[in-house]
Write a protein that holds these residues in place. Structure first.
Motif, PDB file in Angstrom:
ATOM      1  N   ARG A 157      27.432  15.214  10.145  1.00 36.74           N
ATOM      2  CA  ARG A 157      27.394  14.565  11.709  1.00 36.74           C
ATOM      3  C   ARG A 157      26.860  15.732  12.757  1.00 36.74           C
ATOM      4  O   ARG A 157      27.165  16.742  12.509  1.00 36.74           O
ATOM      5  CB  ARG A 157      28.553  14.080  12.106  1.00 36.74           C
ATOM      6  CG  ARG A 157      28.535  13.219  13.360  1.00 36.74           C
ATOM      7  CD  ARG A 157      29.836  12.447  13.703  1.00 36.74           C
ATOM      8  NE  ARG A 157      30.488  13.541  14.600  1.00 36.74           N
ATOM      9  CZ  ARG A 157      32.038  13.981  13.965  1.00 36.74           C
ATOM     10  NH1 ARG A 157      31.982  13.709  12.518  1.00 36.74           N
ATOM     11  NH2 ARG A 157      32.365  14.868  14.417  1.00 36.74           N
ATOM     12  N   ASP A 184      23.881  11.466  10.265  1.00 37.24           N
ATOM     13  CA  ASP A 184      24.825  10.816  11.007  1.00 37.24           C
ATOM     14  C   ASP A 184      24.697  11.560  12.720  1.00 37.24           C
ATOM     15  O   ASP A 184      25.074  12.471  12.565  1.00 37.24           O
ATOM     16  CB  ASP A 184      26.027  10.759  10.641  1.00 37.24           C
ATOM     17  CG  ASP A 184      27.370  10.198  11.467  1.00 37.24           C
ATOM     18  OD1 ASP A 184      27.139   9.423  12.424  1.00 37.24           O
ATOM     19  OD2 ASP A 184      28.337  10.419  11.216  1.00 37.24           O
ATOM     20  N   GLN A 186      25.940  11.043  16.533  1.00 31.20           N
ATOM     21  CA  GLN A 186      26.389  10.456  17.668  1.00 31.20           C
ATOM     22  C   GLN A 186      26.245  10.843  19.161  1.00 31.20           C
ATOM     23  O   GLN A 186      26.224  12.179  19.346  1.00 31.20           O
ATOM     24  CB  GLN A 186      28.006  10.332  17.419  1.00 31.20           C
ATOM     25  CG  GLN A 186      28.379  10.166  16.211  1.00 31.20           C
ATOM     26  CD  GLN A 186      28.042   8.502  15.858  1.00 31.20           C
ATOM     27  OE1 GLN A 186      28.171   7.703  16.676  1.00 31.20           O
ATOM     28  NE2 GLN A 186      27.830   8.350  14.601  1.00 31.20           N
TER      29      GLN A 186
END
Length: 318
Positions: A157, A184, A186
């Motif tokens: 991530r 991933d 965010q």
């Protein structure tokens, strides 16, 4: 898993032309994923140039092994202006960016640093303009095991944020393209809070892996005394972050310790640098947080103790 060979064929995307500066494990892994999924990615290669030019990048991963044919260059002048520059080189080499980055810049080039510690966005903003700068925090287990060969062990991530503002359309566009490329990603409302959250893992595990005599994460957590020290360091960092206005998740310690157990015998990047006698990012990961806290009248005695131990260790090994 069977090896899949991929040619880097550009397809339309919001990223445009991408440069990777710092083609170690982090730069090659994330740049390789972008190239694998059709982005126009250009790697500045030094020691790995010959191997990658001939054979491409080889990523071994639980997501599937892949051989990726990529654009490798020996100078940033050869790469030319780009829309996004991803910086993954060691913080200890940041001075080199003053010469490396100018050939890559046009008026709207964005600079995304994936580096460890504190102060990297500020450095880029000072020299190249704050509006260009984003930061990304990588939560990934990866090692470069041979020239052009990256071993992805787990996770991956990136927490992405803007340096001087809340997320803007480009922040979400970059995150969306990363997500489309098997990364991933965010978007974070506060990059500063995300930086402190990454330090909650980096300070204890990177530090104790060296201070305890060159040990991996599994060895650290198998030792009750070291695990207690990990948790105490984490608690101090979280409290300091809160005092600076950065609220972190209440269950962060337990989550990080639990996730680290799944990494098995993982060697953190600072330990690898130490064992290979490369310069460790001492100031960015340990020194800067202490000084940042001190500017607000705060002390970090447990982190300070580890910082002093590391200075001794690094002096002895030099």
């Amino acid at each position: 898993m069977p090896l899949k060979s991929v040619s880097s064929v550009e397809i339309p995307s919001e990223l445009g032309r991408v440069a990777i500066i710092g083609a170690g494990a982090v730069g090659c892994y994330y740049g390789g994923r972008l190239a694998q999924h059709g982005h126009d990615v250009h790697f500045l290669m030094r020691s790995d140039y010959e191997a990658v030019s001939k054979k491409g990048l080889h990523i071994t991963s639980p997501l599937g092994d892949v051989q990726i044919h990529v654009n490798a260059h020996q100078t940033t002048a050869d790469i030319g202006p780009c829309d996004l520059v991803i910086i993954a080189m060691k913080v200890t080499s940041n001075a080199a960016l003053l010469d490396l980055l100018p050939p890559l810049l046009h008026e709207n080039t964005a600079l995304l640093t994936l580096q460890n510690g504190l102060g990297n966005e500020e450095f880029l903003a000072q020299h190249f303009g704050a509006e260009r700068v984003l930061g990304g925090l990588c939560f990934v287990c990866i090692n470069r095991i041979a020239p052009g060969v990256i071993h992805h062990i787990a996770q991956g991530r990136i927490n992405l944020g803007e340096h001087i503002r809340a997320p803007v359309p480009r922040t979400h566009q970059i995150a969306a393209e990363f997500q489309r490329s098997q990364i991933d990603c965010q978007v974070m409302e506060s990059l500063a809070a995300a930086r402190w959250q990454k330090l909650v893992w980096n300070i204890p595990f990177n530090g104790l892996s060296i201070a305890a005599g060159g040990v991996d994460t599994e060895t650290i957590l198998a030792n009750p005394t070291l695990e207690t020290r990990v948790r105490d360091l984490m608690a101090e960092i979280i409290q300091t972050a809160a005092s600076l206005g950065h609220s972190l998740p209440e269950n962060l310690i337990e989550t990080m310790v639990t996730n680290t157990r799944t990494m098995a015998a993982y060697k953190p990047s600072s330990l690898i640098d130490y064992l290979e006698r490369r310069e460790v990012e001492l100031e960015a990961i340990w020194g800067q947080p202490i000084r940042h806290a001190a500017q607000a009248g705060l002390t970090m005695p447990r982190v300070q103790e580890l910082y002093e131990e590391l200075k001794v260790k690094l002096t002895q090994s030099s």
